[in-house]
Scaffold this motif. Structure first.
Motif, mmCIF file in Angstrom:
data_model
loop_
_atom_site.group_PDB
_atom_site.id
_atom_site.type_symbol
_atom_site.label_atom_id
_atom_site.label_comp_id
_atom_site.label_asym_id
_atom_site.label_seq_id
_atom_site.Cartn_x
_atom_site.Cartn_y
_atom_site.Cartn_z
ATOM 1 N N MET A 1 0.769 -1.195 0.189
ATOM 2 C CA MET A 1 0.210 -0.036 -0.004
ATOM 3 C C MET A 1 1.140 1.262 0.005
ATOM 4 O O MET A 1 1.707 1.395 0.688
ATOM 5 C CB MET A 1 -0.809 -0.106 1.199
ATOM 6 C CG MET A 1 -1.951 1.033 1.442
ATOM 7 S SD MET A 1 -2.934 1.207 2.879
ATOM 8 C CE MET A 1 -2.874 -0.432 3.393
ATOM 9 N N LYS B 1 -3.163 5.378 -2.734
ATOM 10 C CA LYS B 1 -3.127 4.297 -3.377
ATOM 11 C C LYS B 1 -3.299 3.251 -2.754
ATOM 12 O O LYS B 1 -2.695 2.838 -1.723
ATOM 13 C CB LYS B 1 -1.894 4.192 -4.490
ATOM 14 C CG LYS B 1 -1.719 5.088 -5.617
ATOM 15 C CD LYS B 1 -0.432 4.876 -6.406
ATOM 16 C CE LYS B 1 -0.313 6.325 -7.392
ATOM 17 N NZ LYS B 1 0.907 5.895 -8.086
ATOM 18 N N LEU B 2 -4.360 2.399 -3.258
ATOM 19 C CA LEU B 2 -4.628 1.092 -2.377
ATOM 20 C C LEU B 2 -4.790 -0.137 -3.374
ATOM 21 O O LEU B 2 -5.105 -0.241 -4.434
ATOM 22 C CB LEU B 2 -5.944 1.196 -1.704
ATOM 23 C CG LEU B 2 -6.393 2.553 -0.766
ATOM 24 C CD1 LEU B 2 -7.827 2.720 -0.541
ATOM 25 C CD2 LEU B 2 -5.697 2.186 0.386
ATOM 26 N N ILE B 3 -4.225 -1.321 -2.573
ATOM 27 C CA ILE B 3 -4.592 -2.570 -3.242
ATOM 28 C C ILE B 3 -5.597 -3.139 -2.254
ATOM 29 O O ILE B 3 -5.284 -3.402 -0.936
ATOM 30 C CB ILE B 3 -3.192 -3.587 -3.301
ATOM 31 C CG1 ILE B 3 -2.321 -2.945 -4.139
ATOM 32 C CG2 ILE B 3 -3.699 -4.794 -3.875
ATOM 33 C CD1 ILE B 3 -2.714 -2.660 -5.676
ATOM 34 N N ARG C 1 -7.934 -5.411 -0.126
ATOM 35 C CA ARG C 1 -8.329 -6.641 0.446
ATOM 36 C C ARG C 1 -9.203 -6.721 1.513
ATOM 37 O O ARG C 1 -9.149 -5.511 2.130
ATOM 38 C CB ARG C 1 -6.888 -7.321 1.086
ATOM 39 C CG ARG C 1 -5.760 -7.342 0.093
ATOM 40 C CD ARG C 1 -4.539 -8.327 0.604
ATOM 41 N NE ARG C 1 -4.365 -8.047 2.022
ATOM 42 C CZ ARG C 1 -3.300 -7.392 2.586
ATOM 43 N NH1 ARG C 1 -2.425 -7.161 1.981
ATOM 44 N NH2 ARG C 1 -3.151 -7.309 3.843
ATOM 45 N N SER D 1 -9.602 -6.098 -10.713
ATOM 46 C CA SER D 1 -8.360 -5.422 -10.353
ATOM 47 C C SER D 1 -8.524 -4.976 -8.870
ATOM 48 O O SER D 1 -9.388 -4.200 -8.764
ATOM 49 C CB SER D 1 -7.745 -4.495 -10.958
ATOM 50 O OG SER D 1 -6.557 -3.996 -10.447
ATOM 51 N N GLY E 1 -6.883 -2.793 -7.558
ATOM 52 C CA GLY E 1 -6.167 -1.499 -7.274
ATOM 53 C C GLY E 1 -7.070 -0.315 -7.445
ATOM 54 O O GLY E 1 -7.784 -0.405 -8.335
ATOM 55 N N CYS E 2 -6.944 0.645 -6.715
ATOM 56 C CA CYS E 2 -7.741 1.749 -6.826
ATOM 57 C C CYS E 2 -6.941 3.036 -5.963
ATOM 58 O O CYS E 2 -5.881 2.980 -5.491
ATOM 59 C CB CYS E 2 -9.185 1.624 -6.286
ATOM 60 S SG CYS E 2 -8.810 1.601 -4.464
ATOM 61 N N VAL E 3 -7.465 4.379 -6.257
ATOM 62 C CA VAL E 3 -6.944 5.325 -5.636
ATOM 63 C C VAL E 3 -8.176 5.862 -4.806
ATOM 64 O O VAL E 3 -9.176 6.195 -5.139
ATOM 65 C CB VAL E 3 -6.414 6.369 -6.355
ATOM 66 C CG1 VAL E 3 -5.878 7.713 -5.721
ATOM 67 C CG2 VAL E 3 -5.393 5.912 -7.222
ATOM 68 N N ASP F 1 -10.989 3.591 -10.074
ATOM 69 C CA ASP F 1 -10.445 2.260 -10.600
ATOM 70 C C ASP F 1 -10.204 2.067 -11.927
ATOM 71 O O ASP F 1 -10.475 3.030 -12.846
ATOM 72 C CB ASP F 1 -11.317 1.112 -10.043
ATOM 73 C CG ASP F 1 -12.598 1.204 -10.504
ATOM 74 O OD1 ASP F 1 -12.787 1.357 -11.472
ATOM 75 O OD2 ASP F 1 -13.552 1.332 -9.599
#
Length: 137
Positions: free
Chosen positions: A1, A15-17, A19, A63, A65-67, A83
């Motif tokens: 992260m 920015k995030l992954i 979970r 995916s 991933g996002c912001v 995203d």
């Protein structure tokens, strides 16, 4: 992260992954920023709406991933999740017997305003909690 805090105290971006086990941490990050900005009454609805939007990243985009962007404006707090999917969310009548499928329905009923906009990279899903409703129960 990865963290990217905005230079201004009026905006925070991360920015995030995504979970599932990180959602409580993200809610705490949102709460810290809203409290720092004096928006104590907005913490619960903002955390609920953000959880729903972020959960949809996991379920519907392909995916993780996002912001996440938090913006403190004079009349509202706006939270945006960006995203890579171009598929826009749709409000559906939830199946109350199902364990999922109520995210956008809850967002629509909790946030004062929300929307989704295509971007060159995918989409932004945003919502606002208005300052005029800070004291509402």
């Amino acid at each position: 992260m990865a963290l990217m805090a905005g230079a201004s105290t009026k905006q925070y971006q991360q920015k995030l992954i995504i979970r599932p086990d990180l959602l409580p941490y993200i809610r705490r990050v949102i709460a810290v920023h809203l409290r720092r900005w004096g928006r104590h009454a907005m913490v619960a609805p903002a955390a609920l709406c953000a959880t729903e939007v972020l959960s949809n990243v996991l379920k519907h985009t392909g995916s993780p991933g996002c912001v996440l962007t938090l913006q403190n404006n004079s009349d509202a707090v706006r939270i945006t999740v960006s995203d890579a999917s171009s598929e826009l969310p749709v409000i559906k009548q939830p199946d109350w017997m199902s364990q999922n499928g109520r995210g956008i329905f809850l967002l629509n009923g909790t946030a004062d305003a929300w929307g989704a906009e295509p971007t060159p990279e995918g989409k932004d899903v945003w919502f606002e909690i208005w300052a005029s409703n800070e004291g509402a129960v």
